[in-house]
Structures are given as C-alpha cells and as structure tokens.
Design an enzyme around this catalytic site. Structure first.
Site, PDB file in Angstrom:
ATOM      1  N   GLN A   1       3.653   2.615   6.876  1.00 41.76           N
ATOM      2  CA  GLN A   1       3.673   1.787   5.675  1.00 41.76           C
ATOM      3  C   GLN A   1       5.085   1.718   5.090  1.00 41.76           C
ATOM      4  OE1 GLN A   1       0.007   4.333   4.462  1.00 41.76           O
ATOM      5  NE2 GLN A   1       0.163   2.736   2.934  1.00 41.76           N
ATOM      6  N   ASN A   2       5.967   2.554   5.592  1.00 39.57           N
ATOM      7  CA  ASN A   2       7.317   2.628   5.043  1.00 39.57           C
ATOM      8  C   ASN A   2       8.169   1.444   5.495  1.00 39.57           C
ATOM      9  OD1 ASN A   2       6.511   5.035   3.943  1.00 39.57           O
ATOM     10  ND2 ASN A   2       7.456   6.295   5.518  1.00 39.57           N
TER      11      ASN A   2
ATOM     12  N   ASP B   1      11.599   1.597   5.046  1.00 36.49           N
ATOM     13  CA  ASP B   1      12.962   2.116   4.958  1.00 36.49           C
ATOM     14  C   ASP B   1      13.697   2.217   6.288  1.00 36.49           C
ATOM     15  OD1 ASP B   1      11.877   4.521   6.124  1.00 36.49           O
ATOM     16  OD2 ASP B   1      11.335   5.221   4.118  1.00 36.49           O
TER      17      ASP B   1
ATOM     18  N   HIS C   1       3.889  -2.916   6.615  1.00 39.45           N
ATOM     19  CA  HIS C   1       4.240  -3.493   5.319  1.00 39.45           C
ATOM     20  C   HIS C   1       5.599  -4.187   5.367  1.00 39.45           C
ATOM     21  CE1 HIS C   1       1.276  -0.727   2.934  1.00 39.45           C
ATOM     22  NE2 HIS C   1       0.671  -1.657   3.649  1.00 39.45           N
TER      23      HIS C   1
ATOM     24  N   CYS D   1       9.533 -22.506   5.180  1.00 37.50           N
ATOM     25  CA  CYS D   1       9.874 -23.769   5.853  1.00 37.50           C
ATOM     26  C   CYS D   1       9.776 -23.624   7.370  1.00 37.50           C
ATOM     27  CB  CYS D   1      11.272 -24.231   5.449  1.00 37.50           C
ATOM     28  SG  CYS D   1      12.623 -23.209   6.100  1.00 37.50           S
TER      29      CYS D   1
ATOM     30  N   CYS E   1      18.086 -19.800   2.290  1.00 37.59           N
ATOM     31  CA  CYS E   1      17.519 -20.050   3.616  1.00 37.59           C
ATOM     32  C   CYS E   1      18.472 -20.941   4.409  1.00 37.59           C
ATOM     33  CB  CYS E   1      16.154 -20.721   3.483  1.00 37.59           C
ATOM     34  SG  CYS E   1      15.446 -21.268   5.057  1.00 37.59           S
TER      35      CYS E   1
ATOM     36  N   SER F   1      -1.330   8.137   0.767  1.00 34.02           N
ATOM     37  CA  SER F   1      -2.548   8.313  -0.026  1.00 34.02           C
ATOM     38  C   SER F   1      -3.657   7.371   0.419  1.00 34.02           C
ATOM     39  CB  SER F   1      -2.245   8.086  -1.511  1.00 34.02           C
ATOM     40  OG  SER F   1      -1.799   6.748  -1.730  1.00 34.02           O
TER      41      SER F   1
END
Length: 280
Positions: free
Chosen positions: A108-109, A111, A128, A140, A170, A214
C-alpha cells in the site's frame, strides 16, 4: 516462533510449493522516518490542516484546490526522497534472494522504499500507486509520466513557483498533472493498481504475511480473504490488533504475531534459510 517454523516447513514439504507473499503498509516505513497515516503522529493528522483524510485525499478536493494538494504531495515527495530503506526493507530483499521464483510484495506504500531497499521492481505490486509517476488530471490519455525533476518542496506551506507549475502541465493537453496515486473517492483497477494481478497472486499464495498495515482499505482485506479461501495461511504481524485481526479471528490458518516487523522478518529469513539448506 515454533509455529512459524512449522508453517514454513509445511509449505516446503509440498510437491509444488505455494508462493510466499508480503502485504505491506505504512508501518513498515515508519522506521525510515515516514509518518503512518492514521496514527497520532500520522501524516493525515499533521499534514492536511483541518481536513479529514476522506475529504482532503480525494479527486474532488484536488479539482477545486490543486495548489494545496500539490503543496502537500510535493512536500511528501521530498520527505520520501530523504528517507532511507530500513532493516525491514533490507530483510525483504534478502528473503527475495532466497526464493526469487516464489516471492511477491503487495504494498500500500507509495514511497518506493521496497525497490530502493533491493527488491526487484517486477516483484513489487503498488496497489495505491506511487510517487515516482504522474498522469493527466483530465485523463486525456492513459499515459503515465515520470515525475518532473527537482520539484519537491522543503516545507508544506512553500509557494509553488511558476517554473514548477509549468513542469506540472500535461505534455499532451496542457491540463494540470496529478499524482499517480489512489484517492479515497476512486476505485481500484488493473491498469494502475493491479487489482486483478494481486487477487490472482493471493489465490496462489501459501503464506500471506500482512505486515505494518491496519487493513483500512478494501483490496488488502480482499487479498486476505482470497488467501484464506484457497487454503493459504495469513500471518498478521503488527504491534496491536487491527482490521485484519478482526477479519481472521477464529480462522484455523491465521496466526497473529505481536512484534516489530524487523524482528519477525529476521526470524522468518533465518528459518527460511535453514529450510532451504535442508530441503533445497
């Protein structure tokens, strides 16, 4: 740790070994100086002024408050760049070296510390998103771009320069780019967040080690259920009970370990190394 050794031994004695998968969360990076999200010192508590995370961490909020959200994310990107992989990241890289064909990390990190700590990029599934890439806020195209260089902020309240805003356009349509991360009002998908791939991994996992999370979002909970439904073990490694603990309560093939991640992973590595010497 006798029970851990028995679980690993059972997996090794099978004619066809099941995969060993690590599901990791923010608790794993805490020792690197990166705040967790929901703890008393968490980044949602200290980093978002007066906003609840479910309000601030949304595309809806970004669409109306692009500068505030980018200030937060560029500050966080600078924080990640300064952080160094800790012992748990190094141990996971060492474990991968022992079982490269049977190893996966679902994290889920955002980093990038797993890859910087030595894990292979194709073994790490970032459900994530990550802070290495950006994409068009207007979608687009399906293109994902690398972060522009040298745009992290030192302070969360630092002004974003005109030069930085130009870098955040963009390249195809000129709209403001957005971080390539999953916000609270968005959904998991395969293209960006590998939902199908990770559910398939969980289905073929003999031992799922849940560590430093968690279990507050839907996909991690689904991965735990998937592993249990197909006969795998779930090992809940955390300092305290959590949503995962509630989910696996009374399940025969679920075991809690209340200890630090580096202590658990060190023991896991040692047992695994011993079993490889015995069973090959």
């Amino acid at each position: 740790m006798k029970q851990l050794k028995e679980i690993l031994k059972e997996n090794f004695q099978k004619e066809k070994r099941n995969k060993i998968t690590f599901l990791t969360g923010a608790g794993l990076s805490a020792a690197s100086g990166i705040p967790t999200y929901r703890g008393s010192d968490g980044i949602w508590v200290k980093g978002t002024k007066f906003h609840k995370p479910e309000e601030f961490g949304t595309f809806k909020y970004f669409s109306k408050n692009q500068e505030e959200v980018w200030q937060f994310n560029l500050f966080r990107k600078g924080m990640f760049a300064k952080a160094q992989p800790n012992d748990s990241h190094t141990l996971l890289a060492d474990i991968e070296q022992l079982i490269p064909e049977d190893f996966s990390i679902i994290t889920q990190n955002i980093d990038g510390l797993h890859q910087r700590g030595g894990n292979s990029g194709n073994k790490v599934y970032e459900i994530h998103g990550n802070m290495r890439t950006v994409r068009c806020s207007l979608e687009c195209s399906k293109a994902v771009y690398l972060y522009p260089k040298d745009i992290a902020l030192d302070r969360i309240d630092e002004e974003i320069s005109d030069e930085t805003w130009e870098k955040l356009e963009c390249p195809k349509c000129g709209a403001v780019l957005r971080p390539n991360i999953l916000w609270f009002d968005e959904y998991y998908n395969e293209r960006l967040y590998k939902v199908d791939s990770t559910l398939r991994i969980a289905k073929n996992t003999g031992i799922l080690v849940v560590i430093g999370t968690s279990g507050a979002t839907t996909l991690p909970l689904a991965l735990v259920k998937q592993t249990l439904n197909y006969g795998g073990y779930v090992l809940d490694v955390n300092l305290e009970d959590n949503n995962i603990t509630k989910l696996i309560k009374d399940k025969k093939r679920a075991v809690p370990f209340r200890m630090t991640s580096d202590a658990f992973l060190s023991e896991f590595h040692n047992i695994l190394d011993e079993l490889i010497l015995i069973h090959g």
